[in-house]
Every structure is written in C-alpha cells, then in structure tokens.
Design an enzyme around this catalytic site. Structure first.
Site, PDB file in Angstrom:
ATOM      1  N   HIS A 100       0.866  -1.184   0.000  1.00 13.19           N
ATOM      2  CA  HIS A 100       0.000   0.000   0.000  1.00 13.19           C
ATOM      3  C   HIS A 100       0.905   1.238   0.000  1.00 13.19           C
ATOM      4  O   HIS A 100       2.099   1.136   0.303  1.00 13.19           O
ATOM      5  CB  HIS A 100      -0.881   0.027   1.257  1.00 13.19           C
ATOM      6  CG  HIS A 100      -0.063   0.103   2.495  1.00 13.19           C
ATOM      7  ND1 HIS A 100       0.431  -1.025   3.127  1.00 13.19           N
ATOM      8  CD2 HIS A 100       0.409   1.159   3.192  1.00 13.19           C
ATOM      9  CE1 HIS A 100       1.161  -0.653   4.148  1.00 13.19           C
ATOM     10  NE2 HIS A 100       1.178   0.670   4.218  1.00 13.19           N
TER      11      HIS A 100
ATOM     12  N   HIS B 269       5.862   6.259  -0.775  1.00 13.55           N
ATOM     13  CA  HIS B 269       6.625   5.042  -1.086  1.00 13.55           C
ATOM     14  C   HIS B 269       5.762   3.823  -0.807  1.00 13.55           C
ATOM     15  O   HIS B 269       4.758   3.925  -0.090  1.00 13.55           O
ATOM     16  CB  HIS B 269       7.894   4.984  -0.217  1.00 13.55           C
ATOM     17  CG  HIS B 269       7.583   4.845   1.245  1.00 13.55           C
ATOM     18  ND1 HIS B 269       7.291   5.933   2.048  1.00 13.55           N
ATOM     19  CD2 HIS B 269       7.448   3.759   2.038  1.00 13.55           C
ATOM     20  CE1 HIS B 269       7.027   5.515   3.277  1.00 13.55           C
ATOM     21  NE2 HIS B 269       7.098   4.191   3.294  1.00 13.55           N
TER      22      HIS B 269
HETATM   23  P1  2AM Z   1       6.255   2.221   6.277  1.00 12.15           P
HETATM   24  O1  2AM Z   1       5.711   1.247   5.297  1.00 12.15           O
HETATM   25  O2  2AM Z   1       7.142   3.222   5.684  1.00 12.15           O
HETATM   26  O3  2AM Z   1       6.812   1.573   7.496  1.00 12.15           O
HETATM   27  C1  2AM Z   1       1.089   1.027   8.446  1.00 12.15           C
HETATM   28  O4  2AM Z   1       1.874   0.803   9.547  1.00 12.15           O
HETATM   29  C2  2AM Z   1       1.712   2.012   7.506  1.00 12.15           C
HETATM   30  O5  2AM Z   1       1.860   3.285   8.147  1.00 12.15           O
HETATM   31  C3  2AM Z   1       3.065   1.616   6.986  1.00 12.15           C
HETATM   32  O6  2AM Z   1       3.061   1.793   5.581  1.00 12.15           O
HETATM   33  C4  2AM Z   1       4.040   2.571   7.612  1.00 12.15           C
HETATM   34  O7  2AM Z   1       4.992   3.059   6.774  1.00 12.15           O
HETATM   35  C5  2AM Z   1       3.172   3.760   7.936  1.00 12.15           C
HETATM   36  N1  2AM Z   1       3.673   4.481   9.097  1.00 12.15           N
HETATM   37  C6  2AM Z   1       4.026   5.782   9.114  1.00 12.15           C
HETATM   38  N2  2AM Z   1       4.402   6.149  10.339  1.00 12.15           N
HETATM   39  C7  2AM Z   1       4.297   5.053  11.121  1.00 12.15           C
HETATM   40  C8  2AM Z   1       4.568   4.788  12.492  1.00 12.15           C
HETATM   41  N3  2AM Z   1       4.996   5.758  13.329  1.00 12.15           N
HETATM   42  N4  2AM Z   1       4.369   3.537  12.935  1.00 12.15           N
HETATM   43  C9  2AM Z   1       3.945   2.563  12.111  1.00 12.15           C
HETATM   44  N5  2AM Z   1       3.663   2.741  10.812  1.00 12.15           N
HETATM   45  C10 2AM Z   1       3.850   3.976  10.326  1.00 12.15           C
END
Ligand code: 2AM
Length: 188
Positions: A37, A121
């Site tokens: 996603h 991303h």
């Molecule tokens: P990431 O893929 O770059 O880790 C669900 O957890 C989504 O929210 C993930 O895509 C994650 O990004 C994003 N996300 C952003 N901030 C986050 C945080 N503090 N903790 C967990 N997930 C985060």
C-alpha cells in the site's frame, strides 16, 4: 482502541510486478503482496469514538482521481543501518493534493498535525536484520524500475493488527475520488 492508517491500495497486477522483484536478501522480512500500500497518513491507536470522527472527516473529502506511477527503489535508515527497502512514487500534484486534504480532514477530526514530510513510497521489506551491503545491491539492481501508471479512483482507511511476523491489515472503509478532469477541460 484501534490502530489506523489512510492509504492507497494498489491493483493486483502491480502488486504481482512488485513482488517479482523481491527476494535474495538473507534476513529481510518481505512484505506479503496483499499488504502492499502507499500510506497517505499514519494515524496510530485511537479510541472507537475517534475512529468514527476520522471516518466522518475522510468521507467529506472531495478530490479528483489521478494516475499513479511507481518508479525507482530506495532505503530508509540511519547511521549506516538500513531499516526498509521501498519502491518510490512520483510525487505528482494530484497525489500531494489528496494527501493534504487527508491531513486537513484528520486535523479537523481532532488529530495532531503530522510532523514528517510526505515521502510517498511502497515498502517492500524491513531490513534491520539484513546486511546493509545486500540492501544496497538490491537498490542498485532495481533502481531503473518503472511501472506503467495505474488509475487511482479512491483511498482507504485501514486498520492494522500487529502480528508476530507481519501486521494484518484490514480495509475498513473505502472513499471515492471524483472523476479526473478530462484532458480537453485541462487544455481549455
Ligand atoms: P512504512 O511502510 O514506511 O513503514 C502502516 O503501519 C503504515 O503506516 C506503513 O506503511 C508505515 O509506513 C506507515 N507508518 C508511518 N508512520 C508510522 C509509524 N509511526 N508507525 C507505524 N507505521 C507507520
């Protein structure tokens, strides 16, 4: 309490294409294809009443649909450690517009402003337990990746339950976007 985030889901064919790139890094935890996603806004744990306010706020968003293009591969990490591998996303005006609409709606729904800059991303792997050289080699091997543009006609409120190995994501609510402006209307 429920852990939430707002994201774009990706068409199956694109997820297949991404997953075909993955592999070959010992210790990497690859994101399962069904979990790919593009996060527009991480919300975190909120009580049920606030989840309702979040839903109401998101339902009020009016923004046009657009085409999304994935390209390039990169890493997150600091001080010599690489924590994640991802595929980049073209940061186009309609994508940034939608993300800012989501941010504004969520602040109206009572959430604190997001401090982090929007860096769109799609995470492919967590690599904190892998050798950094392997992650770097992966980036070099796939840096020229470019997917065909895909239409985006909605966005999703996801819930997330943290599992032992992988989080389990559930699509809680889908929100539609408006028809993109026809090319003739843009030229006029
Ligand atoms: P990431 O893929 O770059 O880790 C669900 O957890 C989504 O929210 C993930 O895509 C994650 O990004 C994003 N996300 C952003 N901030 C986050 C945080 N503090 N903790 C967990 N997930 C985060």
């Amino acid at each position: 309490m429920i852990r939430l985030f707002v994201a774009l889901s990706l068409p199956e064919a694109l997820c297949d294409e991404l997953s075909m790139m993955c592999g070959g890094i010992p210790g990497a935890r690859w994101v399962p294809e069904e979990n790919y996603h593009l996060t527009l806004r991480f919300i975190g744990e909120v009580p049920g009443w606030q989840a309702q306010e979040v839903d109401d706020a998101l339902a009020g968003i009016r923004a046009p649909g657009f085409d999304l293009t994935l390209r390039g591969v990169g890493t997150f990490g600091k001080s010599g450690r690489i924590s994640a591998l991802w595929v980049g996303v073209e940061k186009t005006e309609p994508l940034v517009f939608l993300q800012s609409k989501v941010e504004t709606a969520l602040q109206r729904g009572g959430l604190e402003p997001e401090r982090k800059r929007f860096a769109p991303h799609v995470t492919l792997a967590r690599t904190d337990r892998a050798a950094p050289e392997k992650a770097i080699a992966f980036v070099q091997a796939h840096n020229l990746f470019r997917a065909a543009p895909v239409p985006v006609d909605g966005f999703t409120l996801y819930s997330s339950r943290l599992g032992k190995e992988q989080a389990v994501y559930e699509r809680e609510v889908e929100y539609g976007l408006l028809d993109p402006k026809p090319a003739a209307a843009i030229r006029a």
